[in-house]
Write a protein that holds these residues in place. Sequence first.
Motif, mmCIF file in Angstrom:
data_model
loop_
_atom_site.group_PDB
_atom_site.id
_atom_site.type_symbol
_atom_site.label_atom_id
_atom_site.label_comp_id
_atom_site.label_asym_id
_atom_site.label_seq_id
_atom_site.Cartn_x
_atom_site.Cartn_y
_atom_site.Cartn_z
ATOM 1 N N THR B 99 0.863 -1.274 -0.063
ATOM 2 C CA THR B 99 -0.044 -0.080 0.033
ATOM 3 C C THR B 99 0.951 1.185 -0.025
ATOM 4 O OG1 THR B 99 -0.069 -0.388 2.295
ATOM 5 C CG2 THR B 99 -2.011 -1.161 1.281
ATOM 6 N N GLY B 100 2.043 1.155 0.263
ATOM 7 C CA GLY B 100 2.929 2.309 0.131
ATOM 8 C C GLY B 100 2.962 3.108 1.522
ATOM 9 N N LYS B 101 3.772 4.040 1.898
ATOM 10 C CA LYS B 101 3.835 4.702 3.038
ATOM 11 C C LYS B 101 2.742 5.949 3.027
ATOM 12 C CE LYS B 101 8.532 4.052 4.528
ATOM 13 N NZ LYS B 101 9.927 4.620 4.633
ATOM 14 N N PRO B 102 2.335 6.334 3.996
ATOM 15 C CA PRO B 102 0.994 7.231 4.109
ATOM 16 C C PRO B 102 1.979 8.895 3.828
ATOM 17 C CG PRO B 102 1.326 6.064 6.267
ATOM 18 C CD PRO B 102 2.336 5.698 5.345
ATOM 19 N N GLY B 103 1.288 9.737 3.113
ATOM 20 C CA GLY B 103 1.970 10.711 2.762
ATOM 21 C C GLY B 103 0.970 11.880 3.157
ATOM 22 N N ARG B 104 1.335 13.275 3.032
ATOM 23 C CA ARG B 104 0.515 14.360 3.135
ATOM 24 C C ARG B 104 -0.335 14.320 1.619
ATOM 25 N NH1 ARG B 104 3.084 20.159 3.134
ATOM 26 N NH2 ARG B 104 2.807 20.349 0.984
ATOM 27 N N ALA B 105 -1.691 14.636 1.749
ATOM 28 C CA ALA B 105 -2.521 14.751 0.665
ATOM 29 C C ALA B 105 -2.421 15.935 -0.234
ATOM 30 C CB ALA B 105 -4.025 14.633 1.086
ATOM 31 N N TYR B 107 -2.477 18.028 -3.969
ATOM 32 C CA TYR B 107 -2.993 17.770 -5.205
ATOM 33 C C TYR B 107 -2.153 17.204 -6.306
ATOM 34 C CZ TYR B 107 -5.550 19.298 -9.533
ATOM 35 O OH TYR B 107 -6.371 19.353 -10.853
ATOM 36 N N PRO B 108 -2.647 16.104 -7.254
ATOM 37 C CA PRO B 108 -3.753 15.899 -7.505
ATOM 38 C C PRO B 108 -4.290 14.630 -6.757
ATOM 39 C CG PRO B 108 -2.285 14.869 -9.137
ATOM 40 C CD PRO B 108 -1.467 15.570 -8.225
ATOM 41 N N TYR B 109 -4.121 14.828 -5.551
ATOM 42 C CA TYR B 109 -4.544 13.787 -4.667
ATOM 43 C C TYR B 109 -4.656 12.071 -4.985
ATOM 44 C CZ TYR B 109 -6.323 18.020 -2.993
ATOM 45 O OH TYR B 109 -6.440 19.441 -2.572
ATOM 46 N N THR B 110 -3.480 11.811 -5.541
ATOM 47 C CA THR B 110 -3.310 10.288 -6.071
ATOM 48 C C THR B 110 -3.165 9.349 -4.670
ATOM 49 O OG1 THR B 110 -2.221 11.212 -7.840
ATOM 50 C CG2 THR B 110 -2.183 8.898 -7.586
ATOM 51 N N PRO B 111 -4.116 8.681 -4.545
ATOM 52 C CA PRO B 111 -3.799 7.626 -3.333
ATOM 53 C C PRO B 111 -2.506 6.887 -3.411
ATOM 54 C CG PRO B 111 -6.016 7.450 -4.387
ATOM 55 C CD PRO B 111 -5.212 8.259 -5.445
ATOM 56 N N ARG B 112 -1.991 6.821 -2.279
ATOM 57 C CA ARG B 112 -0.594 6.172 -2.243
ATOM 58 C C ARG B 112 -0.863 4.552 -2.608
ATOM 59 N NH1 ARG B 112 4.058 9.072 -0.172
ATOM 60 N NH2 ARG B 112 3.283 11.174 -0.392
ATOM 61 N N SER B 113 -2.104 4.023 -2.103
ATOM 62 C CA SER B 113 -2.347 2.647 -2.337
ATOM 63 C C SER B 113 -2.445 2.300 -3.732
ATOM 64 C CB SER B 113 -3.681 2.405 -1.350
ATOM 65 O OG SER B 113 -4.708 3.080 -1.961
ATOM 66 N N GLN B 114 -3.023 3.367 -4.684
ATOM 67 C CA GLN B 114 -2.814 2.754 -5.924
ATOM 68 C C GLN B 114 -1.822 3.256 -6.794
ATOM 69 O OE1 GLN B 114 -6.475 4.945 -7.448
ATOM 70 N NE2 GLN B 114 -7.765 3.831 -6.008
ATOM 71 N N ASN B 115 -0.689 2.214 -6.350
ATOM 72 C CA ASN B 115 0.435 2.447 -6.883
ATOM 73 C C ASN B 115 0.888 1.698 -8.009
ATOM 74 O OD1 ASN B 115 0.971 0.059 -5.614
ATOM 75 N ND2 ASN B 115 1.758 1.047 -3.737
ATOM 76 N N ALA B 116 2.214 1.568 -8.477
ATOM 77 C CA ALA B 116 2.469 0.839 -9.530
ATOM 78 C C ALA B 116 2.659 -0.703 -9.351
ATOM 79 C CB ALA B 116 4.082 1.390 -10.256
ATOM 80 N N ARG B 117 2.736 -0.961 -8.205
ATOM 81 C CA ARG B 117 2.978 -2.582 -7.728
ATOM 82 C C ARG B 117 1.688 -3.353 -8.112
ATOM 83 N NH1 ARG B 117 6.015 -2.148 -1.939
ATOM 84 N NH2 ARG B 117 5.392 0.195 -2.320
#
Lengths: 114, 144
Positions: B99-105, B107-117
């Motif tokens: 899911t990746g590391k949590p980060g500051r939201a 713009y454009p607010y791409t969710p970290r969980s929707q990553n390349a993996r």
Amino acid sequence: MRESTIIRIHYATALASVAFVALHVMIRVTQGFADSLEFENVVANYQFLPYAGILEVILVLLSIHGFNGLRVVLLEIRQGRMYERGVTVACIVMMVAVIAYGSRTIFAMNMGAF
Amino acid sequence: MTGDSNREGIRGMANPRRYGIERFAYILMRITGLGLLAYFVAHIYETSAILRGRAGWDEVLAMTQTVEGHIVLTLVIGMCVFHTVNGIRLMIVQGGIMTGKPGRADYPYTPRSQNARNKIAIYSAIVLAAVAMMYGLTVMFGEL
């Protein structure tokens, strides 16, 4: 039952199903797909207790996983107290019916219907 | 023009180009699940024909050992492989892995969980399903 418990059961039945269905498919393919479906071979499969046991386990696991999956899909479409209760009861009834119907075939064949 | 005229309904919801491969995987997961449940119930009914003896069994077998029957079984193989691989991905993601590391939201607010993996895992599920379908076709049509 809590939804967190249900989703754990859903995942557990999924993983167990993958293992048992893989075994079921491998047995069919190693016997030769067409030959394994001959009447005598199928009867012999049912009368071999460990294989009949595998079929019964697959039947129960997939029924639980499948009908809970159907319940989840239906609850995503619409919500409501009565609707949710109705969907849950209907899925449990269908699950029990499929397990009973499938078990009837397995038990009858294993106990020597032929 | 009213707001409603822009509504595309289910077609808009299912459009993979609008919401990405994750939405496509979400819809495909449900379609394959329902398809597999339908096949499972039909398979239970089909195999119960053995209780009617050789005649009953051969009758059902003749129905399934046709070109149409093999095509249906090929689709079932594809649905099964996609549902399994994508299901395992979902279990892993729900466990907090990939899911990746949590980060500051920002713009454009791409969710970290929707990553390349995750995207690679979804495409892999589709490719594996296609390969399994090709293997299934080879086995079944090789024995026609």
